[in-house]
Design a protein around this motif. Structure first.
Motif, PDB file in Angstrom:
ATOM      1  N   ARG A 101      54.429  43.740  35.035  1.00 56.27           N
ATOM      2  CA  ARG A 101      53.718  44.470  34.212  1.00 56.27           C
ATOM      3  C   ARG A 101      54.570  45.381  33.200  1.00 56.27           C
ATOM      4  NH1 ARG A 101      47.782  45.442  37.562  1.00 56.27           N
ATOM      5  NH2 ARG A 101      47.571  43.119  37.214  1.00 56.27           N
ATOM      6  N   ASP A 242      48.870  48.449  41.447  1.00 58.65           N
ATOM      7  CA  ASP A 242      47.558  48.440  40.645  1.00 58.65           C
ATOM      8  C   ASP A 242      47.162  49.875  39.995  1.00 58.65           C
ATOM      9  OD1 ASP A 242      45.085  47.319  40.189  1.00 58.65           O
ATOM     10  OD2 ASP A 242      44.248  48.485  41.658  1.00 58.65           O
ATOM     11  N   ASP A 246      47.759  50.700  35.711  1.00 57.48           N
ATOM     12  CA  ASP A 246      46.503  51.018  34.675  1.00 57.48           C
ATOM     13  C   ASP A 246      47.089  52.332  33.771  1.00 57.48           C
ATOM     14  OD1 ASP A 246      44.975  49.198  35.450  1.00 57.48           O
ATOM     15  OD2 ASP A 246      43.197  50.144  35.450  1.00 57.48           O
TER      16      ASP A 246
HETATM   17 MG    MG Z   1      44.169  46.813  38.396  1.00 58.65          MG
END
Ligand code: MG
Ligand code: IPM
Length: 347
Positions: A101, A242, A246
């Motif tokens: 990411r 996670d 964000d």
């Molecule tokens: Mg997420």
């Protein structure tokens, strides 16, 4: 090349449609598409969020381009039937364990970040999130306590092989970037994290050229908004990754901007925007398609061996932003398809 297209729920189909328009211009008929049902959409049509036919299409593909899953209509279904199981199931069944990411700020968007522009301008980091284990996939359930009270539980665990393989991805990624790896854990409280830290240190012996540091997740969350420029590559577990991804996305202007790749050992990959299905704006044309278009670029680079085409797409996105193209999340007025048009025009 065969690409599986799984548009999914909410804004998923809208953003996938724009990415496909871009891919068709850049790759022409070098790519064939197979469409599959996932998420609440799949549940409503077949009774399962990840039907066997979809899994077959996924297995046969060189790469998967995924929209988003999540549908408030399905929130009361038993967990195994909820839309989220589609993405979790694909990650698990295809052993897609390395979730990449990136968070980079396009310089044109410095004002869109909620951070001060001079702080936001520093962001250029990659979060490597483990995506096959942790509390996500441990035993879970509802039970009663001895006194008859309801109790929910989810078991968190990592074994050393799981940590070692994601740690290696972290070190290799850092090597291809600026040579700095920060491993994020909660080793001051969790045994899972203590093992994580021990194994990351062991693996670091294979990568003497990489500067390794460790950070507790609470501190990492704080440092990400205080001084995001200090990070190059972050490697962390499924749940911490996670949350931090964000957070990093908002620092980079908008969650509508960030792509992701989830790879297995044979570099088959699933590519998706990190944002969700955004049911509140589905069908309104407000969704920003850039995260999905940039995910398509990552797909060309990591799974399909088309790095030059990936560069072209990324340059076109930068150019569209430079030309002032903005969807609502970036403070502008363009619709989803108008943003797609802006990228095509830049191409
Ligand atoms: Mg997420
Ligand atoms: C993500 C999402 C998923 C996750 C959900 C939809 C299961 O939030 O990809 O970050 O938690 O992994």
């Amino acid at each position: 090349m065969r690409v599986a297209l799984f548009p999914g729920d909410g804004i998923g189909p809208e953003v996938i449609a724009e990415a496909v328009r871009v891919l068709e211009v850049v790759c022409g008929d070098a790519i064939e598409y197979d469409i599959g049902l996932v998420g609440g959409t799949a549940y409503k049509q077949t009774g399962h969020p990840l039907p066997p036919e979809t899994l077959e299409v996924a297995r046969a593909a060189d790469a998967i381009l995924f929209g988003a899953v999540g549908d408030p209509d399905c929130d009361n279904l038993e967990r195994a039937l909820r839309p989220e199981q589609a993405i979790l199931g694909l990650r698990k069944h295809l052993e897609l364990f390395a979730n990449l990411r990136p968070a980079t700020l396009f310089k044109e968007l410095a004002d869109a970040s909620t951070l001060r522009p001079e702080v936001a301008a520093q962001i250029d980091l990659m979060i490597i999130r483990e995506s096959n284990g942790d509390v996500y996939f441990g035993e879970k359930g509802m039970r009663k306590t001895a006194t008859g009270r309801r109790e929910g539980y989810d078991i968190m665990s990592y074994n050393e092989d799981e940590v070692a393989r994601i740690a290696r991805v972290g070190f290799e990624t850092a090597r291809a970037r600026r040579g700095k790896l920060c491993s994020v854990d909660k080793a001051n409280v969790l045994e899972t994290s203590q093992l994580w830290r021990d194994v990351v240190i062991e693996i670091s012996a294979e990568f003497p050229d990489i500067e390794l540091s460790h950070m507790y997740v609470d501190n990492a969350a704080m440092q990400l908004v205080r001084n995001p420029g200090q990070f190059d590559t972050i490697v962390t577990g499924n749940m911490f990754g996670d949350i931090l991804s964000d957070q990093a996305s908002m620092c980079a202007g908008s969650i509508g901007m960030l792509p992701s790749a989830t790879l297995n050992a044979s570099k088959q990959g699933l590519y998706e925007p990190i944002h969700g299905s955004a049911p509140d704006i589905a069908g309104t044309g407000k969704a920003n398609p850039l995260a999905t278009i940039l995910s398509a670029a990552m797909m060309l680079r990591y799974s399909l061996g088309m790095a030059a085409e990936a560069d072209r797409i990324e340059r076109a996105v930068a150019k569209a932003l430079e030309n002032g193209a903005r969807t609502a999340d970036l403070g502008g007025k363009l619709s989803t398809s108008q943003m797609g048009d802006a990228v095509l025009a830049a191409l």
